[in-house]
Design a protein around this motif. Structure first.
Motif, PDB file in Angstrom:
ATOM      1  N   MET A  19       0.715  -0.682   0.263  1.00 61.32           N
ATOM      2  CA  MET A  19      -0.148   0.325  -0.655  1.00 61.32           C
ATOM      3  C   MET A  19       0.847   0.842   0.151  1.00 61.32           C
ATOM      4  O   MET A  19       1.896   1.659   0.903  1.00 61.32           O
ATOM      5  CB  MET A  19      -0.811   0.520   1.310  1.00 61.32           C
ATOM      6  N   PRO A  20       0.614   2.342  -1.193  1.00 63.55           N
ATOM      7  CA  PRO A  20       1.627   2.691  -1.094  1.00 63.55           C
ATOM      8  C   PRO A  20       0.756   4.522  -0.475  1.00 63.55           C
ATOM      9  O   PRO A  20       0.229   4.502   0.873  1.00 63.55           O
ATOM     10  CB  PRO A  20       1.111   3.900  -2.716  1.00 63.55           C
ATOM     11  N   ALA A  21       2.047   5.180   0.778  1.00 62.37           N
ATOM     12  CA  ALA A  21       1.765   6.336   1.177  1.00 62.37           C
ATOM     13  C   ALA A  21       0.728   7.380   1.206  1.00 62.37           C
ATOM     14  O   ALA A  21       1.264   7.437  -0.325  1.00 62.37           O
ATOM     15  CB  ALA A  21       3.276   6.686   1.698  1.00 62.37           C
ATOM     16  N   LYS A  22       0.094   7.963   2.182  1.00 60.04           N
ATOM     17  CA  LYS A  22      -0.420   8.792   1.649  1.00 60.04           C
ATOM     18  C   LYS A  22      -0.124  10.180   1.259  1.00 60.04           C
ATOM     19  O   LYS A  22       1.362  10.408   1.917  1.00 60.04           O
ATOM     20  CB  LYS A  22      -1.819   8.902   2.864  1.00 60.04           C
ATOM     21  N   ASP A  23      -0.097  11.009   0.675  1.00 65.27           N
ATOM     22  CA  ASP A  23       0.291  12.035   0.182  1.00 65.27           C
ATOM     23  C   ASP A  23       0.180  13.212   0.610  1.00 65.27           C
ATOM     24  O   ASP A  23      -0.802  12.851   1.472  1.00 65.27           O
ATOM     25  CB  ASP A  23       0.649  12.877  -1.456  1.00 65.27           C
ATOM     26  N   ILE A  24       0.565  14.493   0.260  1.00 61.42           N
ATOM     27  CA  ILE A  24       0.256  15.151   1.417  1.00 61.42           C
ATOM     28  C   ILE A  24      -1.356  15.603   1.413  1.00 61.42           C
ATOM     29  O   ILE A  24      -2.218  16.756   2.134  1.00 61.42           O
ATOM     30  CB  ILE A  24       1.166  17.348   1.098  1.00 61.42           C
ATOM     31  N   TYR A  25      -1.517  15.595   0.273  1.00 61.15           N
ATOM     32  CA  TYR A  25      -3.049  16.172   0.521  1.00 61.15           C
ATOM     33  C   TYR A  25      -4.109  15.054   0.160  1.00 61.15           C
ATOM     34  O   TYR A  25      -5.720  15.483   0.164  1.00 61.15           O
ATOM     35  CB  TYR A  25      -3.281  16.087  -2.139  1.00 61.15           C
ATOM     36  N   HIS A  26      -3.763  14.489   1.191  1.00 62.31           N
ATOM     37  CA  HIS A  26      -5.027  13.215   1.074  1.00 62.31           C
ATOM     38  C   HIS A  26      -5.763  13.683   2.247  1.00 62.31           C
ATOM     39  O   HIS A  26      -7.347  13.763   1.512  1.00 62.31           O
ATOM     40  CB  HIS A  26      -4.546  11.727   1.355  1.00 62.31           C
ATOM     41  N   ASN A  27      -5.378  14.075   3.729  1.00 59.96           N
ATOM     42  CA  ASN A  27      -6.480  14.356   4.154  1.00 59.96           C
ATOM     43  C   ASN A  27      -7.254  15.783   4.052  1.00 59.96           C
ATOM     44  O   ASN A  27      -8.666  16.251   3.845  1.00 59.96           O
ATOM     45  CB  ASN A  27      -5.609  15.212   5.538  1.00 59.96           C
ATOM     46  N   ALA A  28      -6.901  16.737   2.990  1.00 58.46           N
ATOM     47  CA  ALA A  28      -7.443  18.170   3.130  1.00 58.46           C
ATOM     48  C   ALA A  28      -8.691  17.330   1.464  1.00 58.46           C
ATOM     49  O   ALA A  28      -9.728  17.554   1.271  1.00 58.46           O
ATOM     50  CB  ALA A  28      -6.561  18.962   1.861  1.00 58.46           C
ATOM     51  N   VAL A  29      -8.288  17.026   0.753  1.00 61.27           N
ATOM     52  CA  VAL A  29      -8.981  16.020  -0.040  1.00 61.27           C
ATOM     53  C   VAL A  29     -10.403  14.835   0.639  1.00 61.27           C
ATOM     54  O   VAL A  29     -11.547  15.364   0.139  1.00 61.27           O
ATOM     55  CB  VAL A  29      -8.581  15.062  -1.735  1.00 61.27           C
ATOM     56  N   LYS A  30     -10.001  14.468   1.301  1.00 62.13           N
ATOM     57  CA  LYS A  30     -10.997  13.603   2.163  1.00 62.13           C
ATOM     58  C   LYS A  30     -11.871  14.463   2.805  1.00 62.13           C
ATOM     59  O   LYS A  30     -13.006  14.020   2.722  1.00 62.13           O
ATOM     60  CB  LYS A  30     -10.108  12.616   2.958  1.00 62.13           C
ATOM     61  N   ASN A  31     -11.505  15.120   3.614  1.00 62.82           N
ATOM     62  CA  ASN A  31     -12.334  16.654   4.357  1.00 62.82           C
ATOM     63  C   ASN A  31     -13.178  17.037   3.113  1.00 62.82           C
ATOM     64  O   ASN A  31     -14.421  17.745   3.509  1.00 62.82           O
ATOM     65  CB  ASN A  31     -11.735  17.639   5.588  1.00 62.82           C
ATOM     66  N   ALA A  32     -12.696  17.692   2.293  1.00 62.49           N
ATOM     67  CA  ALA A  32     -14.368  18.418   1.273  1.00 62.49           C
ATOM     68  C   ALA A  32     -14.655  17.208   1.023  1.00 62.49           C
ATOM     69  O   ALA A  32     -16.092  17.915   0.851  1.00 62.49           O
ATOM     70  CB  ALA A  32     -12.605  18.741  -0.106  1.00 62.49           C
ATOM     71  N   LEU A  33     -14.878  16.301   0.473  1.00 62.30           N
ATOM     72  CA  LEU A  33     -15.689  15.375   0.101  1.00 62.30           C
ATOM     73  C   LEU A  33     -16.485  15.332   1.100  1.00 62.30           C
ATOM     74  O   LEU A  33     -17.188  15.189   0.882  1.00 62.30           O
ATOM     75  CB  LEU A  33     -15.057  14.270  -0.268  1.00 62.30           C
ATOM     76  N   ILE A  34     -16.365  15.265   2.731  1.00 63.42           N
ATOM     77  CA  ILE A  34     -17.015  14.802   3.106  1.00 63.42           C
ATOM     78  C   ILE A  34     -18.080  15.807   3.455  1.00 63.42           C
ATOM     79  O   ILE A  34     -18.940  16.053   3.248  1.00 63.42           O
ATOM     80  CB  ILE A  34     -15.990  14.030   4.642  1.00 63.42           C
ATOM     81  N   LYS A  35     -17.715  17.100   3.657  1.00 60.72           N
ATOM     82  CA  LYS A  35     -18.058  18.460   3.510  1.00 60.72           C
ATOM     83  C   LYS A  35     -19.001  18.682   2.517  1.00 60.72           C
ATOM     84  O   LYS A  35     -20.414  19.259   2.859  1.00 60.72           O
ATOM     85  CB  LYS A  35     -17.360  19.357   3.725  1.00 60.72           C
ATOM     86  N   ASP A  36     -19.250  17.973   1.121  1.00 62.24           N
ATOM     87  CA  ASP A  36     -20.088  17.670   0.168  1.00 62.24           C
ATOM     88  C   ASP A  36     -20.470  17.116  -0.129  1.00 62.24           C
ATOM     89  O   ASP A  36     -21.785  16.669  -0.817  1.00 62.24           O
ATOM     90  CB  ASP A  36     -18.824  18.182  -0.841  1.00 62.24           C
ATOM     91  N   GLY A  37     -20.755  15.937   1.021  1.00 59.13           N
ATOM     92  CA  GLY A  37     -21.772  14.739   1.967  1.00 59.13           C
ATOM     93  C   GLY A  37     -21.524  13.229   0.987  1.00 59.13           C
ATOM     94  O   GLY A  37     -22.229  12.828   0.649  1.00 59.13           O
ATOM     95  N   TRP A  38     -19.851  13.517   0.814  1.00 56.05           N
ATOM     96  CA  TRP A  38     -19.459  11.889   0.119  1.00 56.05           C
ATOM     97  C   TRP A  38     -19.153  11.316   1.369  1.00 56.05           C
ATOM     98  O   TRP A  38     -18.853  11.565   1.930  1.00 56.05           O
ATOM     99  CB  TRP A  38     -18.606  12.418  -0.432  1.00 56.05           C
ATOM    100  N   THR A  39     -19.185   9.890   1.280  1.00 62.46           N
ATOM    101  CA  THR A  39     -19.679   9.056   1.870  1.00 62.46           C
ATOM    102  C   THR A  39     -17.268   8.185   1.651  1.00 62.46           C
ATOM    103  O   THR A  39     -17.771   7.390   0.985  1.00 62.46           O
ATOM    104  CB  THR A  39     -20.283   8.286   2.105  1.00 62.46           C
ATOM    105  N   ILE A  40     -16.522   7.875   2.283  1.00 59.63           N
ATOM    106  CA  ILE A  40     -15.292   7.459   2.415  1.00 59.63           C
ATOM    107  C   ILE A  40     -15.292   6.295   1.948  1.00 59.63           C
ATOM    108  O   ILE A  40     -15.654   5.362   3.524  1.00 59.63           O
ATOM    109  CB  ILE A  40     -14.327   8.787   2.488  1.00 59.63           C
TER     110      ILE A  40
END
Length: 56
Positions: A1-22
């Motif tokens: 499994m590759p390491a998460k990059d520096i944008y991972h948490n920012a993108v995840k939080n933006a998707l969650i705020k927009d109503g997406w479920t990870i």
């Protein structure tokens, strides 16, 4: 499994705020002899039509 990059948490939080479920982190994709990993997958239910959109 590759390491998460520096944008991972920012993108995840933006998707969650927009109503997406990870639904998964590090989604494997295999094509022929090549194996790739998408950073995450998610889905969003559309209330009007009850259809799901999926994102990889």
């Amino acid at each position: 499994m590759p390491a998460k990059d520096i944008y991972h948490n920012a993108v995840k939080n933006a998707l969650i705020k927009d109503g997406w479920t990870i639904t998964a982190h590090s989604y494997p994709i295999k094509y022929a002899e090549v194996k790739l990993f998408a950073d995450m997958t998610g889905e969003k239910t559309l209330a009007v039509s009850r259809q799901k959109q999926q994102l990889v």
